[in-house]
Design a protein around this motif. Structure first.
Motif, PDB file in Angstrom:
ATOM      1  N   ALA A  65      88.369  30.811  30.639  1.00 36.50           N
ATOM      2  CA  ALA A  65      87.974  31.818  30.954  1.00 36.50           C
ATOM      3  C   ALA A  65      86.521  31.791  30.027  1.00 36.50           C
ATOM      4  O   ALA A  65      84.748  32.031  30.718  1.00 36.50           O
ATOM      5  CB  ALA A  65      88.652  33.017  30.104  1.00 36.50           C
ATOM      6  N   ASN A  66      86.226  31.024  28.820  1.00 35.10           N
ATOM      7  CA  ASN A  66      84.594  30.861  28.912  1.00 35.10           C
ATOM      8  C   ASN A  66      84.386  29.352  28.572  1.00 35.10           C
ATOM      9  O   ASN A  66      82.818  29.784  28.634  1.00 35.10           O
ATOM     10  CB  ASN A  66      85.016  30.879  26.983  1.00 35.10           C
ATOM     11  CG  ASN A  66      86.062  32.077  26.253  1.00 35.10           C
ATOM     12  OD1 ASN A  66      85.505  33.389  26.508  1.00 35.10           O
ATOM     13  ND2 ASN A  66      86.585  32.227  24.956  1.00 35.10           N
ATOM     14  N   ASN A  67      84.600  28.958  29.505  1.00 36.88           N
ATOM     15  CA  ASN A  67      84.100  28.012  30.151  1.00 36.88           C
ATOM     16  C   ASN A  67      84.109  27.000  31.267  1.00 36.88           C
ATOM     17  O   ASN A  67      85.299  26.585  31.311  1.00 36.88           O
ATOM     18  CB  ASN A  67      83.559  25.878  28.736  1.00 36.88           C
ATOM     19  CG  ASN A  67      83.084  25.599  29.635  1.00 36.88           C
ATOM     20  OD1 ASN A  67      82.886  25.255  30.421  1.00 36.88           O
ATOM     21  ND2 ASN A  67      83.463  24.453  28.316  1.00 36.88           N
ATOM     22  N   LYS A  68      83.255  27.834  31.969  1.00 40.45           N
ATOM     23  CA  LYS A  68      83.585  27.715  33.768  1.00 40.45           C
ATOM     24  C   LYS A  68      83.481  26.638  34.392  1.00 40.45           C
ATOM     25  O   LYS A  68      83.798  25.974  35.576  1.00 40.45           O
ATOM     26  CB  LYS A  68      83.092  28.589  34.499  1.00 40.45           C
ATOM     27  CG  LYS A  68      83.439  30.379  34.173  1.00 40.45           C
ATOM     28  CD  LYS A  68      84.183  30.495  34.297  1.00 40.45           C
ATOM     29  CE  LYS A  68      84.619  32.302  34.214  1.00 40.45           C
ATOM     30  NZ  LYS A  68      86.265  33.006  34.374  1.00 40.45           N
TER      31      LYS A  68
ATOM     32  N   THR B 138      83.895  22.336  21.322  1.00 40.08           N
ATOM     33  CA  THR B 138      82.943  23.234  22.053  1.00 40.08           C
ATOM     34  C   THR B 138      83.675  25.097  22.691  1.00 40.08           C
ATOM     35  O   THR B 138      82.687  25.605  23.404  1.00 40.08           O
ATOM     36  CB  THR B 138      82.014  22.342  23.265  1.00 40.08           C
ATOM     37  OG1 THR B 138      83.474  22.214  24.766  1.00 40.08           O
ATOM     38  CG2 THR B 138      81.268  21.569  22.710  1.00 40.08           C
ATOM     39  N   GLY B 139      84.655  24.627  22.015  1.00 43.28           N
ATOM     40  CA  GLY B 139      85.303  26.420  22.431  1.00 43.28           C
ATOM     41  C   GLY B 139      86.874  26.042  21.823  1.00 43.28           C
ATOM     42  O   GLY B 139      87.721  25.434  21.759  1.00 43.28           O
TER      43      GLY B 139
ATOM     44  N   GLY C  89      90.544  29.003  21.917  1.00 42.73           N
ATOM     45  CA  GLY C  89      90.766  30.169  22.334  1.00 42.73           C
ATOM     46  C   GLY C  89      92.742  29.966  21.140  1.00 42.73           C
ATOM     47  O   GLY C  89      92.752  29.377  20.930  1.00 42.73           O
TER      48      GLY C  89
ATOM     49  N   GLU D 137      91.935  31.550  27.321  1.00 42.60           N
ATOM     50  CA  GLU D 137      90.511  31.759  26.911  1.00 42.60           C
ATOM     51  C   GLU D 137      90.264  30.756  26.647  1.00 42.60           C
ATOM     52  O   GLU D 137      88.918  31.494  26.748  1.00 42.60           O
ATOM     53  CB  GLU D 137      91.316  32.254  25.440  1.00 42.60           C
ATOM     54  CG  GLU D 137      89.944  33.045  24.716  1.00 42.60           C
ATOM     55  CD  GLU D 137      90.003  33.544  23.083  1.00 42.60           C
ATOM     56  OE1 GLU D 137      89.928  33.800  22.445  1.00 42.60           O
ATOM     57  OE2 GLU D 137      91.897  33.286  23.211  1.00 42.60           O
ATOM     58  N   CYS D 138      90.295  29.629  26.713  1.00 46.31           N
ATOM     59  CA  CYS D 138      89.080  28.461  26.926  1.00 46.31           C
ATOM     60  C   CYS D 138      88.613  28.117  28.310  1.00 46.31           C
ATOM     61  O   CYS D 138      87.582  28.136  28.569  1.00 46.31           O
ATOM     62  CB  CYS D 138      89.919  26.987  26.367  1.00 46.31           C
ATOM     63  SG  CYS D 138      90.482  26.608  24.713  1.00 46.31           S
TER      64      CYS D 138
ATOM     65  N   GLU E  66      79.517  29.580  12.431  1.00 52.86           N
ATOM     66  CA  GLU E  66      79.342  30.131  14.074  1.00 52.86           C
ATOM     67  C   GLU E  66      78.209  31.495  13.819  1.00 52.86           C
ATOM     68  O   GLU E  66      77.606  32.287  13.362  1.00 52.86           O
ATOM     69  CB  GLU E  66      80.057  30.820  15.631  1.00 52.86           C
ATOM     70  CG  GLU E  66      79.605  29.149  16.343  1.00 52.86           C
ATOM     71  CD  GLU E  66      81.079  29.189  17.540  1.00 52.86           C
ATOM     72  OE1 GLU E  66      81.058  28.777  18.402  1.00 52.86           O
ATOM     73  OE2 GLU E  66      81.690  30.536  16.653  1.00 52.86           O
TER      74      GLU E  66
ATOM     75  N   SER F 186      93.581  36.754  20.464  1.00 52.87           N
ATOM     76  CA  SER F 186      92.582  35.631  20.909  1.00 52.87           C
ATOM     77  C   SER F 186      91.713  35.062  19.772  1.00 52.87           C
ATOM     78  O   SER F 186      91.909  36.083  18.855  1.00 52.87           O
ATOM     79  CB  SER F 186      91.016  37.131  22.014  1.00 52.87           C
ATOM     80  OG  SER F 186      90.466  37.702  21.112  1.00 52.87           O
TER      81      SER F 186
END
Length: 346
Positions: free
Chosen positions: A78-81, A9-10, A12, A75-76, A313, A20
């Motif tokens: 930051a993209n999924n709080k 799901t994520g 980095g 990065e992971c 994606e 990135s």
């Protein structure tokens, strides 16, 4: 992975072509590389070509490995709080202990130093997996067990590695494995950090990349062996991964591998697939991101999966059913079956 597939799901990533995951994947899609002369010289007196990660300071050794891993993990996060580090195991993939020139002398301390760099503490079930190229598959297997047994939502898998180390380069050059002015059958060394967010598969509104099957094998006729190559280890791994995915090989539409330039591994990949393929195909593409980022050791597995996720994606993959395989120099092999799951399906 019958009955318990995993969703990626994520992602980095920091590589020699991007700091990135989106930047790296875009460069790899365009077949861009950052191969440049390094500070290392080969036996012919020429500078060795490599792919270095251009961080803001000229860090080296363990410090740079930590910086690359931290950047990918951040990065992971930051993209999924929703990710809570204290409730999330981190499975850290590193090079094999036996690899020449390995700069990490204490895996446990390295993990502690990485947490200090990030300013967080991960779940007590976190661990280091020092298995080289196949580490990501071992980590996915462990992640499945953790998600089944613990009441947690996420598992983080991260990897960091560099072959741009003098003793490492010297070893590979001495064994005619490195691409130099004296040897055309070799790889270009690189370095990278990469990370993945892994969850159970749920019915969601958005599509997701699913790891459906895992397989493992051992090749007796490995790259340093003098035995005739039949690709038995990789064939076993592929068959096992298809069985666990509950699929036949006819569903596969393209493959992605850790191949980085050596003829041995191209031959092995071709031979292995020819032995399991029963469905006639006019075209079966093979992707190998190392042609852009160089040979990045234990980080290559996470890099491959991040590339797959971006391709699916952004609708430039060669299909929705993908074979991925990786191998270590000592003969350990692993195969993974991935599927791109459409929105709303379970």
């Amino acid at each position: 992975m019958t009955g318990f597939p995993l969703a990626i799901t994520g992602v980095g990533m920091v590589t020699g072509v991007g700091l990135s995951a989106p930047a790296s994947c875009a460069a790899i899609r365009c077949a861009l590389d950052n191969f440049q002369e390094t500070r290392f010289m080969d036996s012919g007196g020429e500078w060795i070509m490599g792919c270095e990660v251009p961080l803001e300071q000229p860090w080296r050794g363990k410090t740079k490995l930590i910086k690359m891993a931290a950047a990918a993990i951040n990065e992971c996060l930051a993209n999924n709080k929703l990710i809570d580090p204290k409730a999330t195991p981190l499975l850290l993939c590193l090079s094999e202990h036996e690899r020449k020139g390995r700069v990490i002398d204490d895996d446990s301390q390295f993990f502690i130093d990485l947490q200090t760099e990030l300013g967080v503490a991960f779940h007590e079930k976190s661990c280091v997996i020092a298995r080289g190229h196949v580490a990501v598959a071992v980590a996915l297997k462990n992640a499945r067990q953790l998600l089944q047994e613990l009441n947690i939502k996420h598992v983080l898998i991260a990897a960091t590695d560099s072959l741009l180390v003098a003793p490492t380069l010297s070893h590979y050059e001495d064994n005619e494995r490195l691409l130099t002015s004296q040897n055309s059958n070799g790889f270009i060394p690189g370095e990278a950090g990469a990370a993945l967010v892994v969850e159970q598969v749920y019915a969601k509104a958005e599509p997701q990349l699913i790891c459906q099957g895992l397989g493992f094998g051992v090749e007796k006729a490995h790259v340093d062996s003098e035995e005739p190559l039949r690709a038995d280890g990789l064939v076993l791994a592929i068959k096992e991964s298809l069985k666990h995915a509950g699929q036949g090989e006819s569903i596969l539409q393209f493959k992605i591998t850790d191949i980085s330039g050596e003829q041995y591994y191209f031959k092995e990949a071709s031979l292995a697939f020819s032995r399991i393929a029963r469905y006639r195909r006019e075209f079966f593409d093979i992707w190998h991101p190392a042609e852009c980022v160089g040979s990045v050791g234990s980080a290559i597995g996470c890099v491959m999966i991040a590339v797959l996720k971006a391709a699916c994606e952004n609708d430039y993959s060669r299909g929705n059913h993908i074979l991925a395989h990786l191998g270590n120099d000592d003969g350990k092999r692993t195969s993974l079956i991935f599927g791109w799951q459409n929105a709303g399906s379970s």
